[in-house]
Design a protein around this motif. Sequence first.
Motif, PDB file in Angstrom:
ATOM      1  N   ASN A  47      32.630  17.149  50.759  1.00 33.39           N
ATOM      2  CA  ASN A  47      33.152  16.361  49.403  1.00 33.39           C
ATOM      3  C   ASN A  47      32.465  14.824  49.595  1.00 33.39           C
ATOM      4  OD1 ASN A  47      34.814  16.703  47.409  1.00 33.39           O
ATOM      5  ND2 ASN A  47      36.259  15.454  48.289  1.00 33.39           N
ATOM      6  N   SER A  48      32.126  14.359  50.866  1.00 33.40           N
ATOM      7  CA  SER A  48      31.459  13.115  51.055  1.00 33.40           C
ATOM      8  C   SER A  48      29.983  13.283  50.394  1.00 33.40           C
ATOM      9  CB  SER A  48      31.426  12.717  52.675  1.00 33.40           C
ATOM     10  OG  SER A  48      30.673  11.634  52.722  1.00 33.40           O
ATOM     11  N   CYS A  49      29.352  14.337  50.857  1.00 29.63           N
ATOM     12  CA  CYS A  49      27.749  14.512  50.351  1.00 29.63           C
ATOM     13  C   CYS A  49      28.042  14.497  48.704  1.00 29.63           C
ATOM     14  CB  CYS A  49      27.314  15.799  50.761  1.00 29.63           C
ATOM     15  SG  CYS A  49      27.164  15.663  52.630  1.00 29.63           S
ATOM     16  N   ILE A  50      28.643  15.314  48.339  1.00 26.82           N
ATOM     17  CA  ILE A  50      28.668  15.493  46.807  1.00 26.82           C
ATOM     18  C   ILE A  50      29.744  14.244  45.937  1.00 26.82           C
ATOM     19  CG2 ILE A  50      28.421  18.051  46.664  1.00 26.82           C
ATOM     20  CD1 ILE A  50      31.465  18.338  46.126  1.00 26.82           C
ATOM     21  N   LYS A  51      30.202  13.405  46.778  1.00 27.46           N
ATOM     22  CA  LYS A  51      30.776  12.300  45.932  1.00 27.46           C
ATOM     23  C   LYS A  51      31.832  12.617  45.481  1.00 27.46           C
ATOM     24  CE  LYS A  51      26.602   9.455  46.376  1.00 27.46           C
ATOM     25  NZ  LYS A  51      25.733   8.346  45.683  1.00 27.46           N
ATOM     26  N   LEU A  53      35.697  12.566  44.139  1.00 24.17           N
ATOM     27  CA  LEU A  53      36.605  11.448  44.290  1.00 24.17           C
ATOM     28  C   LEU A  53      38.270  12.184  44.596  1.00 24.17           C
ATOM     29  CD1 LEU A  53      35.704   9.729  40.951  1.00 24.17           C
ATOM     30  CD2 LEU A  53      34.967   9.048  43.399  1.00 24.17           C
ATOM     31  N   TYR A  97      20.765  20.006  52.426  1.00 23.31           N
ATOM     32  CA  TYR A  97      20.251  19.265  51.179  1.00 23.31           C
ATOM     33  C   TYR A  97      18.928  19.779  50.603  1.00 23.31           C
ATOM     34  CZ  TYR A  97      18.779  14.752  48.971  1.00 23.31           C
ATOM     35  OH  TYR A  97      18.198  14.061  48.071  1.00 23.31           O
ATOM     36  N   TYR A 104      20.153  17.987  45.664  1.00 23.16           N
ATOM     37  CA  TYR A 104      21.504  17.906  45.644  1.00 23.16           C
ATOM     38  C   TYR A 104      22.066  18.601  47.083  1.00 23.16           C
ATOM     39  CZ  TYR A 104      19.953  23.011  44.538  1.00 23.16           C
ATOM     40  OH  TYR A 104      19.389  24.076  44.724  1.00 23.16           O
ATOM     41  N   THR A 237      33.387  13.558  40.185  1.00 20.07           N
ATOM     42  CA  THR A 237      32.507  13.075  41.176  1.00 20.07           C
ATOM     43  C   THR A 237      32.117  11.757  40.780  1.00 20.07           C
ATOM     44  OG1 THR A 237      30.602  13.828  40.088  1.00 20.07           O
ATOM     45  CG2 THR A 237      31.593  15.452  41.561  1.00 20.07           C
ATOM     46  N   GLU A 238      31.503  10.888  41.576  1.00 22.25           N
ATOM     47  CA  GLU A 238      31.331   9.446  41.276  1.00 22.25           C
ATOM     48  C   GLU A 238      30.031   9.622  40.210  1.00 22.25           C
ATOM     49  OE1 GLU A 238      28.728   6.125  43.873  1.00 22.25           O
ATOM     50  OE2 GLU A 238      30.572   7.128  44.816  1.00 22.25           O
TER      51      GLU A 238
END
Length: 270
Positions: A47-51, A53, A97, A104, A237-238
Amino acid sequence: MFSPEQRQLMEAHFGLTFEPHPSPVAAFKLRDLYQELHMQSFLDEYNSCIKGLEPSVGAMYLTSNLILFSSALHYMVACCDQAIDFAPEHFTAELIYIEGTYSYYTIRFCVNEAVAIPIDQDNREQQRNELFARLYEHTIRPLIELLHRLTGTPKLQMWGSFPRITYTYESLIAQESDPIRKQRLEADFHYTTKEIPAAVFGMKRNPYNHTYRYVDNPLNPDVPYRMKPTCCMYYRTEGGEYCYTCPRLKPKDREERKQQMIKELAAKKA
């Protein structure tokens, strides 16, 4: 086991590889992801990698990876002389990655131990039914149910993404030149979307039994887009937004997006 061409296809289209990634962002034995602590750690990283929310973003993105993972067995059963055992203990889930024109993060599944299952062509359909049932009931379903408990993502929403296997079958059928393999693919496509018992998914109906809705295609009006079966959560996502084919997008907003796409296309042609 499997030709270089088959392995290349499985890695490119199904995220299934037989060689570990040299530098994964994170890697977990798939069997460990059935435990809440390990799955939560993996989700937090993803979740952190794909931003994302909210936790459901990671859950839906992981579901997308599981769809591809499942598709690999469907391919093997129809197009290969053997399949492999899809029991969790034989795989590692790698968060990697991919760098390129469009970079992505994604998850792929590395085969740690390829336990061969020869396909008995004289009894292929029964063997197919058993392999698919084992895949969904014992490998995929517990992961979906755990994601539901950890993130609150509705099981119906996650299972609702699985009809995307339609694209896999359609692509394989269109590219297949061998009439026997093409016939197997068509038979398996029918079985998957119409006949797999709902019980193997733990649902009231087979989630693959889906009728697509269509929306206008601004780029080619003669070929409408299929609406996504469920929301992929990209809008959470962000910097994300609703996909043009998202079932949650309001008709007036989709029409605005359509007109914008038409303007952008006209500007490129000018």
